[in-house]
Design a protein around this motif. Sequence first.
Motif, mmCIF file in Angstrom:
data_model
loop_
_atom_site.group_PDB
_atom_site.id
_atom_site.type_symbol
_atom_site.label_atom_id
_atom_site.label_comp_id
_atom_site.label_asym_id
_atom_site.label_seq_id
_atom_site.Cartn_x
_atom_site.Cartn_y
_atom_site.Cartn_z
ATOM 1 N N ALA A 52 0.838 -1.195 0.000
ATOM 2 C CA ALA A 52 0.000 0.000 0.000
ATOM 3 C C ALA A 52 0.880 1.255 0.000
ATOM 4 N N GLY A 53 0.370 2.330 -0.592
ATOM 5 C CA GLY A 53 1.115 3.592 -0.624
ATOM 6 C C GLY A 53 1.683 3.853 -2.015
ATOM 7 N N ASP A 54 2.901 4.371 -2.054
ATOM 8 C CA ASP A 54 3.510 4.751 -3.332
ATOM 9 C C ASP A 54 3.566 3.619 -4.361
ATOM 10 N N PRO A 55 3.896 2.378 -3.934
ATOM 11 C CA PRO A 55 3.935 1.304 -4.946
ATOM 12 C C PRO A 55 2.601 1.159 -5.684
ATOM 13 N N THR A 56 1.496 1.368 -5.000
ATOM 14 C CA THR A 56 0.190 1.263 -5.661
ATOM 15 C C THR A 56 0.052 2.349 -6.725
ATOM 16 N N ASP A 57 0.444 3.578 -6.369
ATOM 17 C CA ASP A 57 0.363 4.663 -7.357
ATOM 18 C C ASP A 57 1.273 4.384 -8.551
ATOM 19 N N ALA A 58 2.441 3.807 -8.268
ATOM 20 C CA ALA A 58 3.376 3.504 -9.356
ATOM 21 C C ALA A 58 2.759 2.487 -10.322
ATOM 22 N N VAL A 59 2.110 1.467 -9.768
ATOM 23 C CA VAL A 59 1.490 0.449 -10.622
ATOM 24 C C VAL A 59 0.357 1.071 -11.446
ATOM 25 N N ILE A 60 -0.423 1.934 -10.809
ATOM 26 C CA ILE A 60 -1.523 2.578 -11.539
ATOM 27 C C ILE A 60 -0.963 3.432 -12.679
ATOM 28 N N ARG A 61 0.111 4.166 -12.387
ATOM 29 C CA ARG A 61 0.723 5.008 -13.433
ATOM 30 C C ARG A 61 1.205 4.152 -14.611
ATOM 31 N N GLU A 62 1.676 2.961 -14.279
ATOM 32 C CA GLU A 62 2.188 2.091 -15.327
ATOM 33 C C GLU A 62 1.055 1.497 -16.180
ATOM 34 N N PHE A 63 -0.028 1.077 -15.505
ATOM 35 C CA PHE A 63 -1.064 0.337 -16.231
ATOM 36 C C PHE A 63 -2.173 1.199 -16.813
ATOM 37 N N ALA A 64 -2.523 2.283 -16.117
ATOM 38 C CA ALA A 64 -3.689 3.063 -16.551
ATOM 39 C C ALA A 64 -3.609 3.462 -18.030
ATOM 40 N N PRO A 65 -2.433 3.911 -18.522
ATOM 41 C CA PRO A 65 -2.369 4.316 -19.936
ATOM 42 C C PRO A 65 -2.641 3.166 -20.904
ATOM 43 N N LEU A 66 -2.501 1.935 -20.428
ATOM 44 C CA LEU A 66 -2.707 0.778 -21.300
ATOM 45 C C LEU A 66 -4.155 0.300 -21.291
ATOM 46 N N LEU A 67 -4.966 0.881 -20.388
ATOM 47 C CA LEU A 67 -6.339 0.391 -20.221
ATOM 48 C C LEU A 67 -7.321 1.209 -21.033
ATOM 49 N N GLU A 68 -8.531 0.639 -21.140
ATOM 50 C CA GLU A 68 -9.575 1.317 -21.917
ATOM 51 C C GLU A 68 -10.814 1.519 -21.071
ATOM 52 N N HIS A 69 -11.694 2.351 -21.613
ATOM 53 C CA HIS A 69 -12.972 2.652 -20.983
ATOM 54 C C HIS A 69 -13.655 1.367 -20.481
ATOM 55 N N GLY A 70 -14.080 1.362 -19.220
ATOM 56 C CA GLY A 70 -14.827 0.220 -18.695
ATOM 57 C C GLY A 70 -13.969 -0.821 -18.002
ATOM 58 N N ASP A 71 -12.633 -0.732 -18.175
ATOM 59 C CA ASP A 71 -11.759 -1.684 -17.492
ATOM 60 C C ASP A 71 -11.778 -1.427 -15.976
ATOM 61 N N VAL A 72 -11.391 -2.452 -15.223
ATOM 62 C CA VAL A 72 -11.497 -2.383 -13.759
ATOM 63 C C VAL A 72 -10.152 -2.692 -13.111
ATOM 64 N N ILE A 73 -9.677 -1.778 -12.273
ATOM 65 C CA ILE A 73 -8.487 -2.050 -11.465
ATOM 66 C C ILE A 73 -8.957 -2.343 -10.043
ATOM 67 N N ILE A 74 -8.534 -3.476 -9.511
ATOM 68 C CA ILE A 74 -8.898 -3.856 -8.153
ATOM 69 C C ILE A 74 -7.657 -3.734 -7.284
ATOM 70 N N ASP A 75 -7.707 -2.882 -6.273
ATOM 71 C CA ASP A 75 -6.572 -2.768 -5.356
ATOM 72 C C ASP A 75 -6.878 -3.595 -4.114
ATOM 73 N N GLY A 76 -6.184 -4.727 -3.992
ATOM 74 C CA GLY A 76 -6.452 -5.636 -2.881
ATOM 75 C C GLY A 76 -5.530 -5.445 -1.688
#
Length: 477
Positions: free
Chosen positions: A76-100
């Motif tokens: 939890a914390g910065d690593p989560t933001d880093a992963v989101i920064r990495e993946f979000a640009p590759l995703l499309e409308h309607g996709d779902v990111i689950i932070d567990g």
Amino acid sequence: TSAQIGVTGLAVMGRNLARNFARNGYAVAVHNRTASKTRELMDEFGQEGDFVAAESAEDFVAALERPRRLVVMVKAGDPTDAVIREFAPLLEHGDVIIDGGNAHFADTRRRERELREHGIHFVGTGISGGEEGALHGPSIMPGGSDESYASLGPMLEKISAKAADGAPCVTHVGPDGAGHFVKMVHNGIEYADMQLIAEAYHLLREVAGFSPARIAEIFRTWNTGRLDSYLIEITAEVLSHVDAATGEPFVDVVADQAEQKGTGRWTVQIALELGLPVSGIAEAVFARSLSGHTALRAASRGLAGPTPAPLGESEAAAFADQVEQALYASKIVSYTQGFHEIATGSAEYGWNIDLGAVAAIWRAGCIIRAAFLDRVRAAYDARPDLPSLLSDEAFAREIAAAQDDWRAVLVAATRQGVPTPGFSAALTYYDTLRADRLPAALTQGQRDYFGAHTYRRTDREGVFHTLWSGDRSEVPV
Ligand code: 6PG
């Protein structure tokens, strides 16, 4: 190949969650920042189900069927933001990111808001049950949008723990950060439960004079009754364990400094911000931190205590029964405080959380799982607007029956100098709530005296001030 779900972050929780999905028949894409972890998973567990190993973020995303469901299991914390920064640009409308992960719900709210602007659903999800739970069925607390739950819910239901009545231990807790908020309070309650159990042990050891092995037996007996729970069960296991190196009880060779990763502290911080008295949870957090102040403790070791007054055997056995009563009553108070925090958070953030449903999904899979939670569920299902668990008739009756023993235990603890922050905070909360009049009236008088902070009266509407340094007449404000 198209996987129905992906897991990135393959430390033990992520790996076990991925295996759980695969064992339940889902095709699972797996990814880790360092690819060796992914290969390890494939080598060791690749046979268990339909895994798609992805080395790069691009391959990982490409392996997922649409709408993509991507579970992030990083710190939890910065690593989560880093992963989101990495993946979000590759995703499309309607996709779902689950932070567990055990994210702070405020971070989850922020991430959800930011990703929503790009049409991506962000589902902050509390997952409880440790490594074993992740693999065999955790209790799952997802937040996020209704739309994301529609696509995700059936899969989570499949991999979750099942309560005794067969119900899956997952519910859509509420929008945005609701899931992580509820997981946070779960952990606060976990701290309180653990503290109360520790105090019960301490009393049985110091006041009753019992050995760890005998106390383990007592916990085993308790575990067949109303205290039946995972934490009581593992307490008996830990207490009966003997250290191989020394032959001493394990509990006597472990350093007595409890650590914490922060979720209990958050529960208290948020409670303070919301003006909520979660005194039992706060004492549990303080007890852990005080135990770690080794220099302070060493410097205080010579301070005077009471003269020891050991109990005889029959008194000690009777005392153990009283401790069970005290533990149970204090537990009711902890849950009262925890659910009060959930209800208040829900109102504050507009989450509309169903408290009965929360109790229901904690019945199995999670660390605080207990027979008791079925009772909590029943109380809230019968009266969703219950002002407090203490206003439930059945719980009120049980506390009434326990209170004499509860008080007797605290008298004995005080007389023998055994600290009971959790038991004491719980009884104080109970006695405060049931009081007709509180000395808060005097506090208001003092505030008005030194700072003209004003007060209200019991007999008339309005706000008043007394001219303390003048003729002491009262003026309406
Ligand atoms: C769970 C646990 C899990 C973990 C916490 C508590 O629900 O599975 O609560 O989240 O054990 O991190 O950890 P600390 O005691 O280290 O704060």
